[in-house]
Design an enzyme around this catalytic site. Structure first.
Site, PDB file in Angstrom:
ATOM      1  N   PRO A 208       0.827  -1.215   0.000  1.00  0.00           N
ATOM      2  CA  PRO A 208       0.000   0.000   0.000  1.00  0.00           C
ATOM      3  C   PRO A 208       0.857   1.258   0.000  1.00  0.00           C
ATOM      4  O   PRO A 208       1.854   1.352   0.714  1.00  0.00           O
ATOM      5  CB  PRO A 208      -0.802  -0.131   1.304  1.00  0.00           C
ATOM      6  CG  PRO A 208      -0.824  -1.592   1.600  1.00  0.00           C
ATOM      7  CD  PRO A 208       0.483  -2.130   1.105  1.00  0.00           C
ATOM      8  N   GLY A 209       0.468   2.229  -0.814  1.00  0.00           N
ATOM      9  CA  GLY A 209       1.141   3.519  -0.841  1.00  0.00           C
ATOM     10  C   GLY A 209       2.316   3.609  -1.776  1.00  0.00           C
ATOM     11  O   GLY A 209       3.003   4.645  -1.797  1.00  0.00           O
ATOM     12  N   LYS A 212       0.578   2.589  -7.106  1.00  0.00           N
ATOM     13  CA  LYS A 212      -0.026   1.788  -8.169  1.00  0.00           C
ATOM     14  C   LYS A 212      -1.110   2.573  -8.905  1.00  0.00           C
ATOM     15  O   LYS A 212      -1.149   2.600 -10.132  1.00  0.00           O
ATOM     16  CB  LYS A 212      -0.614   0.504  -7.571  1.00  0.00           C
ATOM     17  CG  LYS A 212       0.426  -0.390  -6.884  1.00  0.00           C
ATOM     18  CD  LYS A 212      -0.169  -1.674  -6.380  1.00  0.00           C
ATOM     19  CE  LYS A 212      -1.169  -1.460  -5.262  1.00  0.00           C
ATOM     20  NZ  LYS A 212      -0.545  -0.928  -4.043  1.00  0.00           N
ATOM     21  N   GLU A 429      15.502   2.394  28.478  1.00  0.00           N
ATOM     22  CA  GLU A 429      16.001   2.795  27.167  1.00  0.00           C
ATOM     23  C   GLU A 429      17.526   2.754  27.109  1.00  0.00           C
ATOM     24  O   GLU A 429      18.108   2.445  26.072  1.00  0.00           O
ATOM     25  CB  GLU A 429      15.498   4.209  26.826  1.00  0.00           C
ATOM     26  CG  GLU A 429      13.980   4.382  26.879  1.00  0.00           C
ATOM     27  CD  GLU A 429      13.227   3.331  26.102  1.00  0.00           C
ATOM     28  OE1 GLU A 429      13.761   2.836  25.063  1.00  0.00           O
ATOM     29  OE2 GLU A 429      12.112   2.968  26.512  1.00  0.00           O
TER      30      GLU A 429
END
Length: 647
Positions: A208-209, A212, A429
Site C-alpha cells: 500500500p502507498g 499503483k 532505554e
C-alpha cells in the site's frame, strides 16, 4: 493539476430537477386557467326565472341559446348569462311575443378539453412525482432501483487533472515496463504490422502507498485515451447476478470508447480463488469473476481495451485471472530505494517553499522503508510544522521533526510522570541503547528518548545505514539481544520484584522473531531447514492467521527452540549490561538530563563520558499509562515504560 471542484454557483442536480418539474406543474396550471377563461361566459350571472321575467318586461334585446347556457344583452347593452332549466319548449314562444331577437349557439369544444384536462391532472401529477423520485434513486448509488446491473465505472478526463510519468518517481522499472502500453495506444500500427499484440492486461502488485493507482493514471495521461476507474468491491452486491451484469455493462461502455484503459483497483475483492467459502455472497463473487474472465479473454475479443488492475494481495487471486491472455504481465511496484525516495521527495517538495538548508538526499537516507505515500505525508507534516511555527520557509529542522513524528509518533510532553517512572524509563532505554552499541550486527542508533511518543513512554530508534532486502542470522540474534536489553536493565538496577510491564512490546517482538526463525526460515539446528508454519489470509504479524504443519511432539520442540533463542538473547544482554554497568548509569543519567539523545551523542558519551551541548531544561513529569506500542514503518525501535493493555 486543475481544480476538480464545481463552481459555487452551480445548481444542485436535485434542485435543478425539482425546478424543471415545478415549471411543468406551473405550465399545467396556466393551461387550465387559459382554457377556463376561454370558455367562461361574460356579463352578469342571473337565474333562469329572472331571465324569463326580464324577457316578459321587454328588458332583453337579444339572446344566444346554447345547450348549457344562454347569453344575451339587456336593452341598455349590458351583457348577461344564465343557465336554462331542462328543455323549455315555451322559451321561443316567449321570446317571439316580446320581440326578442334570438339565435342558437354550438357547444364549445374548449369545455370538453378543460373537463378532460381537469380529470387527468391529478393522475399526471402522481406520475410526474413517481418518475422524479425514481430518477433520483437511480442517480444515487449508481444504478438505483431499476439499474442494479449498471456499471459504476467512472470516466476520468483531462478536466479532472492530467497525470504524466513526470509525476511518478522512484519506480523506474515499473514505469518502463508499462511504457510499451503507452506507445501502443499512441501508435498501434507500429506493433501490429510485425504481428505483435499488445498485452491485454497488466497487474500492478505492490505494498500500500507505493503508487499503483498513480502509475495507472499516468499511463492514461500519457496515452491520452479514455480512462475508466472502478473498485473491485463495486462489482459485488447482495443480489446474485448483479456483479456479472455490471461487468458486462462496464465492457460495453469501454467498447464504445475504445481504445481505452479500464483500471480496477483492489481487484482481490472480486478476483479471489474460486471454490472457497460458502453462502450466496461467495456465489455472487464467483459469478462476477467468471464474467470478468470471459470478457477479458472469451469467445469474443475485446480489441482496444486494456485492463490494468492493482492489488497488494496477489497470492489470493484466482490462477485463471493471472494466465497469459488476461493479465499477461505482473508489474511489481516496490518500495523505493534511496535514489527513488530522493526523486519522490523532489516531486512533492515542488509544492513547498524550501529553506536553503534542505537536503533531499539526507532525508531520503534517513527514511528507509518509506513508500511514496509515506514520503508525501512526511513533506506535508513538515509544511504543517513550519506553519505552526510561523515560518515562511520549510527548513531542514521541520523535516527532521516530521520524520521523528512519523517514525516514532508525536511527542507527548504534557504527560506528567513521577520521578520513579521517569528513572525506570531512562534505565530501560539505556539498556536497549547500550546492548545495541555492543552488538556489531545491530543497526546504528538514530535517537533515544524518554519523552512519551505515540503509545510508548520512551524508545530507542535504530535506522539501517542502507536499504536492506534480506536479513542474516547474526543480525536477527543481535535484534533479539537488543530487544531484551530494556528488561535486563530493569532487573539489574531495580531488582526482580520491581520489573515493570514496559517490556511487553519488546517481548512480543522477540517472540515473533524467534518463532519465524524456527518455523519459517529454517534457523534451528534441532528442527532443520523445514517450513512448519505458513501465513494464510494475511502476512504473519499483520492480521494473518497461521497454518501449522506439525505434530504435538514437534510443537513442543518448536516451543523449546523459541524459548532457547529468547533466553539466549536475555543472557547475552545480561552479560553486556553487567560488564558495563557504569556506562548504563552514565547513559541513563544523560537521558534524565537531556530527555533525548541522538546516536552520535550516545557514542560520544560512551567514549568520552560527556556530551558537548548545553544542558536543557527538563520537561514536566507524566501521567497516565500508555497502552502497547506499534511497529514502526522503517527501522527498528524498542519502547519502554508501557502499561499492560487494559490498565
Amino acid at each position: 493539476m486543475s481544480d476538480n471542484r464545481e463552481p459555487e454557483n452551480t445548481p444542485n442536480p436535485w434542485m435543478k430537477s425539482l425546478m424543471v418539474w415545478g415549471g411543468i406543474f406551473a405550465g399545467l396550471l396556466l393551461l387550465v386557467s387559459v382554457f377556463g377563461n376561454s370558455g367562461a361566459p361574460a356579463g352578469t350571472q342571473i337565474t333562469y326565472s329572472d331571465f324569463r321575467a326580464k324577457v316578459a318586461e321587454g328588458s332583453v334585446d337579444r339572446v344566444e341559446i346554447g345547450p348549457d347556457k344562454i347569453v344575451g344583452n339587456f336593452g341598455n347593452g349590458e351583457p348577461f348569462t344564465t343557465v336554462p332549466v331542462g328543455n323549455d319548449p315555451s322559451l321561443t314562444a316567449l321570446l317571439d311575443e316580446n320581440g326578442v331577437e334570438y339565435s342558437g349557439a354550438a357547444a364549445q369544444e374548449g369545455n370538453v378539453l378543460l373537463y378532460i384536462l381537469i380529470q387527468t391532472l391529478p393522475f399526471l401529477l402522481i406520475l410526474a412525482v413517481a418518475f422524479f423520485a425514481l430518477k433520483q434513486v437511480q442517480k444515487g448509488g449508481g444504478g438505483g432501483a431499476m439499474g442494479f446491473g449498471k456499471s459504476k465505472a467512472k470516466l476520468l478526463t483531462e478536466k479532472q487533472g492530467r497525470v504524466t510519468f513526470d509525476d511518478v518517481a522512484g519506480i523506474d522499472e515499473a514505469r518502463e515496463e508499462l511504457q510499451e502500453i503507452v506507445e501502443f495506444l499512441r501508435d498501434p500500427q507500429r506493433f501490429s504490422k510485425l504481428g505483435g499484440q499488445i498485452p491485454k492486461g497488466a497487474l500492478l502488485v505492490g505494498s500500500p502507498g507505493t503508487g499503483k493507482t498513480l502509475l495507472a493514471r499516468a499511463i492514461a495521461g500519457e496515452a491520452r485515451v479514455p480512462f475508466f476507474t472502478i473498485s473491485g468491491s463495486d462489482f459485488v452486491e447482495m443480489f446474485v447476478g448483479v456483479g456479472a451484469s455490471r461487468v458486462r455493462d462496464m465492457f460495453e461502455q469501454a467498447k464504445k470508447n475504445a481504445p481505452c484503459i479500464v483500471f480496477i483497483d483492489e481487484i482481490d475483492a472480486v478476483g479471489r480463488h474460486r471454490g472457497h467459502g460458502l453462502g450466496n455472497s461467495n456465489d455472487e463473487r464467483e459469478q462476477t469473476l467468471n464474467q470478468l474472465l470471459v470478457e477479458m479473454d472469451g469467445f469474443e475479443a475485446n480489441e482496444g481495451i486494456i485492463i490494468i488492475a492493482a492489488t497488494n494481495r496477489p497470492d489470493v487471486l484466482d490462477p485463471a485471472l493471472l494466465r497469459p491472455g488476461r493479465f499477461d504481465r505482473q508489474v511489481v511496484v516496490p518500495v523505493p530505494d534511496v535514489d527513488g525516495r530522493e526523486k519522490i521527495l523532489a516531486v512533492h517538495m515542488k509544492k513547498v517553499p524550501l529553506a536553503p538548508d534542505v537536503n533531499p538526499r539526507v532525508i531520503a537516507r534517513g527514511t528507509p522503508g518509506f513508500s511514496g505515500a509515506d514520503l508525501a505525508n512526511l513533506v506535508n507534516e513538515a509544511a504543517l510544522l513550519a506553519a505552526r511555527r510561523n515560518k515562511r520557509l520549510v527548513a531542514m529542522q521541520e523535516f527532521e521533526d516530521a520524520k521523528d513524528k512519523v517514525m516514532m509518533g508525536a511527542e507527548r510532553k504534557s504527560m506528567v510522570m513521577t520521578e520513579d517512572e521517569k528513572r525506570m524509563t531512562a534505565y530501560h532505554e539505556a539498556g536497549h541503547a547500550l546492548v545495541s552499541v555492543n552488538e556489531p550486527a545491530s543497526d546504528p542508533i538514530h535517537k533515544a528518548t524518554i519523552i512519551p511518543r505515540g503509545r510508548a513512554l520512551g524508545m530507542v530508534m535504530r535506522l539501517p545505514e542502507r536499504d536492506n532486502y534480506s536479513y542474516h542470522r547474526d543480525k536477527m540474534l543481535a535484534n533479539l539481544a537488543v530487544s531484551m536489553g530494556g528488561r535486563v536493565a530493569e532487573e539489574i538496577i531495580f531488582g526482580h520484584d520491581k520489573v515493570s510491564s514496559g517490556a511487553s512490546s519488546d517481548i512480543q517482538y522477540a517472540t515473533n522473531l524467534a518463532r519465524n526463525m524456527v518455523t519459517r526460515w529454517g534457523m534451528s539446528e534441532a528442527l532443520g531447514p523445514l517450513l512448519y508454519e505458513e501465513a494464510q489470509e494475511g502476512y504473519l504479524g499483520y492480521g494473518g492467521s497461521q497454518r501449522t504443519m506439525h505434530s504435538a511432539e514437534t510443537n513442543k520442540l518448536i516451543d523449546a527452540e523459541i524459548r532457547k533463542l529468547v533466553e539466549g538473547a536475555h543472557a547475552r544482554a545480561t552479560e553486556v549490561l553487567k560488564s558495563q554497568e557504569d556506562k548504563l548509569h552514565l547513559l541513563a543519567n544523560a537521558l534524565l538530563e537531556y530527555e533525548t539523545l541522538t546516536g552520535d551523542e550516545i557514542n560520544q558519551l560512551l567514549e568520552t563520558g560527556k556530551i558537548d551541548r548545553p544542558s536543557e531544561p527538563k520537561g514536566p513529569a507524566v501521567i497516565q499509562p500508555v497502552h502497547g506500542s506499534a511497529i514502526p514503518k522503517a527501522g527498528k525501535r524498542f519502547g519502554g515504560g508501557e502499561a499492560p493493555a487494559g490498565a
